[in-house]
Design an enzyme around this catalytic site. Sequence first.
Site, PDB file in Angstrom:
ATOM      1  N   HIS A 156       0.835  -1.226   0.000  1.00  0.00           N
ATOM      2  CA  HIS A 156       0.000   0.000   0.000  1.00  0.00           C
ATOM      3  C   HIS A 156       0.860   1.263   0.000  1.00  0.00           C
ATOM      4  O   HIS A 156       0.453   2.294   0.547  1.00  0.00           O
ATOM      5  CB  HIS A 156      -0.947   0.048   1.208  1.00  0.00           C
ATOM      6  N   SER A 277      15.832  21.069 -16.500  1.00  0.00           N
ATOM      7  CA  SER A 277      14.683  21.925 -16.740  1.00  0.00           C
ATOM      8  C   SER A 277      15.164  23.220 -17.379  1.00  0.00           C
ATOM      9  O   SER A 277      16.249  23.703 -17.060  1.00  0.00           O
ATOM     10  CB  SER A 277      13.986  22.211 -15.410  1.00  0.00           C
ATOM     11  N   LYS A 283      16.963  21.206 -11.206  1.00  0.00           N
ATOM     12  CA  LYS A 283      16.279  19.970 -11.590  1.00  0.00           C
ATOM     13  C   LYS A 283      17.168  18.956 -12.301  1.00  0.00           C
ATOM     14  O   LYS A 283      17.998  19.306 -13.130  1.00  0.00           O
ATOM     15  CB  LYS A 283      15.111  20.304 -12.539  1.00  0.00           C
ATOM     16  N   GLU A 290      10.062   8.200 -17.132  1.00  0.00           N
ATOM     17  CA  GLU A 290       8.711   8.735 -17.371  1.00  0.00           C
ATOM     18  C   GLU A 290       8.243   8.429 -18.794  1.00  0.00           C
ATOM     19  O   GLU A 290       7.086   8.087 -19.026  1.00  0.00           O
ATOM     20  CB  GLU A 290       8.691  10.247 -17.109  1.00  0.00           C
TER      21      GLU A 290
END
Length: 458
Positions: A156, A277, A283, A290
């Site tokens: 979970h 970024s 970043k 992704e």
Amino acid sequence: MAQLWGGRFTKETDKQVYDFNASISFDKRLYRQDIAGSKAHVTMLAAAGILTEEEAEKIRTGLDGILKDVENGSLVITDKYEDIHSFVEANLIDRIGDTGKKLHTGRSRNDQVALDMKLYVRDEIEQIDECVYELLRVIHHIMEDNIHTYMPGFTHMQKAQPVTLAHHMGAYFEMFRRDRGRLADIKARMNTCPLGSCALAGTTYPLDRNLTASLLGFDGPTFNSMDSVSDRDYLIELLSALSTVMMHLSRISEEVIIWNSDEYRFIELDDAYSTGSSIMPQKKNPDIAELVRGKTGRVYGALISMLTLMKGIPLAYNKDMQEDKEMTFDAIDTVKNCLTLFAGMLATAKFNDKKMEQSAKNGFTNATDLADYLVAKGVPFRDAHGISGRLVLYCIDKGCALDDLSIEEFKKFSDVIEDDIFEAIAMTTCVEKRNTIGAPGPDVMKQVIKANKDYLEI
Ligand code: ARG
């Protein structure tokens, strides 16, 4: 416009119709398979006495020339032809004259394209399998190096019990191993040759279908010509297996994305596999993971499209089936790319073992072991569960781990607790005592790693 038919037509095809119907823009990638199939076909035609040996030899030489020229770039496959079959035949006739017109004896584009796709998929399955194998090697090395790297195991998304990185990665080893099994099953099941089925009903020529099948490395000919020209089950099976590969890749990508976040910092991706970024200088983004997660949708889409494409098609060949190609090609390209990039990203990533261990400690992942300790001292499990739970609550209030409590504090909750508690709930003990096969204990983990190594033959 160059097409193989026209005798019964009195008008030119409308330009838009021609373009809509043509498949050359995507089936040109089947040129190798088309030529290999044609060579086997004429060899068989000569063996069956339908062509002379000289004719067959002339055709094979012409086909070899086309292959060579396409590969070296001197012959370009252009949209002038309707499909790859027309391209090859027209070029053959240009090169060798009238003998080239005999190539299509006892054959239809229906069995030809069925053959081309099977040959193509068979090769691609091998290449995809190779990519999965390489990823398994990367995972295997991480396992070998991390038998004692403790980390929280989650249920979970909540810290549950301590495991090791070797154990966690081992779960993915199993998934990708099963993927290879599925690919091998598909390859074995699809390996029958449709050539000789012709348009749908076989032919009156005395073709030797066993010969063509064996020349092309098939186990034998297909048994029903109507099914042969309209069977796309193996593409559905392939897209299903590829969807499962992508589902696995997407799950592990999700882990990488979470582990790479500031909150976790379990993993540090190599600069070569990360992106920045344009506005936020700090970043370092896990774009590869992704994108892999994102591209999973395309492959699922191909599977659903293929199932939908086939559901309304009566026997035998119908032009709808031409749609099978672009989605299959795209899915294959996508999966190979994703597997290769993911393997590179994982192989170069650094795992932060201190962070992982600390995270396991902070998450009360040894609370079950504390209960088991009490059981060993004679406390019934349900009571032990309650005591351990109250100790966790106490630690949450205090802002510490179970391991940080003093013996006096422990004793306030149960007087059976003695000094040996510290060893019993230590991370090392928690993991090392889990020594049934499949568990994270180092002894069984070593056995599994050895078995994996044998499987990989390294
Ligand atoms: N381009 C076609 C396909 O991909 C080849 C078979 C065409 N056959 C036909 N009868 N029109 O399915």
